[in-house]
Write an enzyme that holds these catalytic residues in place. Sequence first.
Site, PDB file in Angstrom:
ATOM      1  N   HIS A   1      50.842  30.764  32.583  1.00 41.75           N
ATOM      2  CA  HIS A   1      49.693  31.660  32.630  1.00 41.75           C
ATOM      3  C   HIS A   1      50.076  32.990  32.012  1.00 41.75           C
ATOM      4  CE1 HIS A   1      47.974  35.193  34.806  1.00 41.75           C
ATOM      5  NE2 HIS A   1      46.844  34.630  34.452  1.00 41.75           N
TER       6      HIS A   1
ATOM      7  N   SER B   1      42.865  35.929  28.658  1.00 44.83           N
ATOM      8  CA  SER B   1      43.585  35.177  29.687  1.00 44.83           C
ATOM      9  C   SER B   1      43.936  33.811  29.135  1.00 44.83           C
ATOM     10  CB  SER B   1      42.746  35.036  30.961  1.00 44.83           C
ATOM     11  OG  SER B   1      41.548  34.339  30.700  1.00 44.83           O
TER      12      SER B   1
ATOM     13  N   ARG C   1      30.548  34.490  33.530  1.00 43.08           N
ATOM     14  CA  ARG C   1      30.126  33.086  33.480  1.00 43.08           C
ATOM     15  C   ARG C   1      31.134  32.226  34.238  1.00 43.08           C
ATOM     16  NH1 ARG C   1      31.157  29.054  29.201  1.00 43.08           N
ATOM     17  NH2 ARG C   1      29.500  27.487  29.185  1.00 43.08           N
TER      18      ARG C   1
END
Length: 303
Positions: free
Chosen positions: A109, A95, A263
């Site tokens: 993005h 990503s 995380r």
Amino acid sequence: MKAPAVDLGAPKAWLLGFQDDLCQSLEALDELPFREELLGEAGHSTSRVRVLEGGETLERASVLFSHTLGKRLPEAATRRRPELAGRPYEAVSVSVIVHPLNPYAPTSHANFRFFSSVSPGQEAVWWFGGGFDLTPYYAFEEDVRHWHRTAKEACDPFGTELYPRLKKSCDDYFFLAHRQEPRGVGGVFFDDWNEGGFARAFGFWKAVGAAFPRAYLPLLERRRNTPWGERQRNFQLYRRGRYVEFNLIWDRGTLFGLQSGGRVESILGSMPPQVRWAYDWKPEAGSEEERLTRDFLPPRDWA
């Protein structure tokens, strides 16, 4: 969408190379290195987190590789595929989110992922997903057209019907339903993709991934030195609020990461470092700020 089992090795290797190449290109803008963290253990979920902050061009850039193994697919992955609920899975992804400092340079993005689910007594299920989208604050027609034409050029060799189909998918997905407004000017987006078998789907996925830097890096180079002031910065921070709202409320990738026990610091490392909300703010009539929402955010044919 069932298919023979496939090895994650080739998608994983491509994603790691993509992460390396993109990070080198972004580092060259400010001659500033990414901070890297290697997390997890071999045979278990692992990630290679790279975050760059404080550049003259890039206020923050996050390029995160993850290899996730789980016993049960999270709800974010099975909401549209309830028949897969409870199945084990393995996934690899990269990503990308880039937040430039200059308000005239757009945020961007991208995400590229591969899922495989193998359950005893059942055929393996696999699919690719990915795409890229653009979130400008002060939009330029030549920039948006370059962005979409590059996406179209990546799609067309696999079928000229793909770009309009995946553009609509992107417009539909990156939409803040609670505000009834688009997040940006779109791009291409696909999920659950195994059309034509593994080799063809893999080739298409790689082609879209390779198009992302060609679509975005020229826009950073073109806009990063444009003079700006407090008004432009305040509008950028205000519009960044829409990005945050989408990620925390609607984004399936963020929800998947949180639901799979990822995380949190890494998952939310894509958030902009500064953002603001202004109560019931409206742009001045005829202003550059109004032009964004009036002329650019509504979906249209840019290619």
